[in-house]
Every structure is written in C-alpha cells, then in structure tokens.
Design a protein around this motif. Structure first.
Motif, PDB file in Angstrom:
ATOM      1  N   SER A 255       1.570  -6.456  -3.940  1.00 24.68           N
ATOM      2  CA  SER A 255       0.705  -6.216  -2.619  1.00 24.68           C
ATOM      3  C   SER A 255       1.655  -6.812  -1.445  1.00 24.68           C
ATOM      4  O   SER A 255       2.221  -7.930  -1.605  1.00 24.68           O
TER       5      SER A 255
ATOM      6  N   GLU B   9       4.011   0.577  -5.342  1.00 31.30           N
ATOM      7  CA  GLU B   9       4.793   0.543  -6.540  1.00 31.30           C
ATOM      8  C   GLU B   9       6.349   0.688  -6.105  1.00 31.30           C
ATOM      9  O   GLU B   9       6.567   1.960  -5.427  1.00 31.30           O
TER      10      GLU B   9
ATOM     11  N   THR C  20       4.303  -3.360  -9.682  1.00 31.98           N
ATOM     12  CA  THR C  20       3.432  -3.235  -8.562  1.00 31.98           C
ATOM     13  C   THR C  20       3.200  -4.387  -7.802  1.00 31.98           C
ATOM     14  O   THR C  20       3.197  -5.629  -8.389  1.00 31.98           O
TER      15      THR C  20
ATOM     16  N   ASP D 288      -1.311  -2.360  -1.621  1.00 33.54           N
ATOM     17  CA  ASP D 288      -0.741  -2.222  -2.870  1.00 33.54           C
ATOM     18  C   ASP D 288       0.148  -1.095  -3.241  1.00 33.54           C
ATOM     19  O   ASP D 288      -0.186   0.224  -2.967  1.00 33.54           O
TER      20      ASP D 288
ATOM     21  N   THR E 148      -2.885   1.954  -3.152  1.00 33.28           N
ATOM     22  CA  THR E 148      -4.346   1.872  -2.522  1.00 33.28           C
ATOM     23  C   THR E 148      -4.844   3.093  -2.011  1.00 33.28           C
ATOM     24  O   THR E 148      -3.938   4.030  -1.766  1.00 33.28           O
TER      25      THR E 148
END
Length: 232
Positions: A103, A131, A101, A129, A169
């Motif tokens: 940003s 993954e 993960t 954000d 997010t």
C-alpha cells in the motif's frame, strides 16, 4: 539498481518482557524477522535509526543478516497506547525478483478549479494497493487535481502510473471530490403553544367586556321610554 535505506540490525539473545523493557530504556527496539517457512529471528533495532528509516520515504530496506544482504519491508509496528513510542517491529523479507503487494500513499497535486470557485476539496482515498517488484515501489502515487471542477470527482481510474506497477485497488473507487461549502442554516424560532393560547384568551375576555356596556345602555333607553309614557 535502486537505492535502499540500510537498516542496522543485531541478533537478540534475551527475550521476554523484562529483557524488552531493558532494551527500550537503552534506546533499542525489539524486532522479529520473518521469511516464509523459515524460523523467525529475534533482532534488535536502534530507535534513532528506525526513526530515520520510517521518515526516509522508502518501503523496502536493506539489512545485513549473518554477513549476507537481505531486503525487508516493515510488516507491523506496535506503539505504546499513551506516548506512542515504538514497542516492537515485525520485518518481512522480500525478494527483489518477486513481485509484492504493498500500500502506497496518494498525494494530491495542483490547485483545483473548483477550489478557486469556492468549493471544498476532500480526499476520500489516501492510499493505493499496488503490485510490483521491490525495486519499483514508488515513494507515493501523484494525482493531479488541477482540472477538478465543482461537484465533480476523480477515481482510481484517473491515476497514471508506471508500466512496471499494477494497481490492485478497484478503479471505480473515488479518490477526491469537490463540493460547494455547506450553507449555515438559520435557527428557527419556535413559538410555544401556551403563549399563543393565552393571547387568544385575553382577546376573548376583551370582547366580552366590550359587549357588557352595550347591554346596559339598552336597559337605560327602555327606562327613559317608560318615564315619557307616564308623563303623558
């Protein structure tokens, strides 16, 4: 296979404030390497090499540890509170076959319709954000705002992204809006209570003064009438 920025590192034998200050004076940056339950490793980075790495657009870097190639991302950077020079860096190992993960910045692209109409474009959310595998980390997330009209907005749900990447997010979060420019309010002129009261008093005094001669005129008329009666 994705390309990674090769970040040069060397082991750091001396620790402590005095040793770290000496490193910084010589253009080096103290760093730490972390990976799960393994012991932390004290490292040294070259300040110029770190600068280029930070501006390379990469989020995952390649380092050589004990002859083996490892992949790391920057977990934290400590800056000097006054001159903002780098004081210390924490590196965290990542595995290329395990999702992570991270940003990533959002870049707005295109000329919005609302802006051409005089509106003001505001970016509310600047990063996303996500993954994904370290090999799939994008440099940034693009969002086209060309169709954004006046008094409208775009949310995370409007972002199109690669199928290899999952968005963490909340999709309802607003990313960008366009609103009309704020109108400048004209200043209100306030009249002080004292000024209005004084004008009223002057008016009253003027009225009383105007009535006084009228009363005097009536008395003179009565005197003339009595004089005429006596003459008869």
């Amino acid at each position: 296979m994705a390309d990674y920025y090769q970040l040069a590192v060397e082991k750091r034998e001396s620790i402590g404030n005095a040793a770290n200050k000496t490193l910084r004076r010589n253009g080096k940056i103290p760093a730490n390497y972390y990976y799960k339950k393994q012991d932390n490793i004290n490292l040294i980075l070259d300040s110029k090499d770190l600068y280029h790495a930070l501006h390379s657009g990469h989020h995952v870097f390649e380092v050589k540890m004990n002859g083996d190639i490892q992949y790391v991302m920057i977990k934290e950077i400590q800056y000097h509170p006054v001159n903002e020079s780098v004081l210390h860096v924490d590196l965290m190992r990542v595995r290329r076959d395990v999702k992570m993960t991270i940003s990533v910045p959002i870049h707005l692209e295109g000329e919005a319709i609302g802006v051409s109409e005089g509106g003001v474009l505001s970016q509310i959310l600047t990063s996303l954000d996500i993954e994904c595998l370290p090999t799939d980390v994008p440099e940034f997330i693009p969002l086209n705002v060309s169709e954004l009209e006046m008094n409208s907005s775009l949310s995370v749900a409007d972002i199109t992204i690669s199928s290899n990447v999952s968005i963490i997010t909340d999709e309802e979060q607003v990313v960008a809006t366009i609103a009309p420019p704020k109108e400048e309010e004209e200043p209100e002129i306030e009249i002080e209570e004292g000024e209005e009261g004084e004008e009223g008093e002057e008016a009253v005094e003027g009225e009383e003064g105007a009535e006084a001669p009228a009363e005097g005129g009536e008395e003179k008329a009565d005197d003339r009438g009595k004089a005429e009666e006596n003459a008869e």
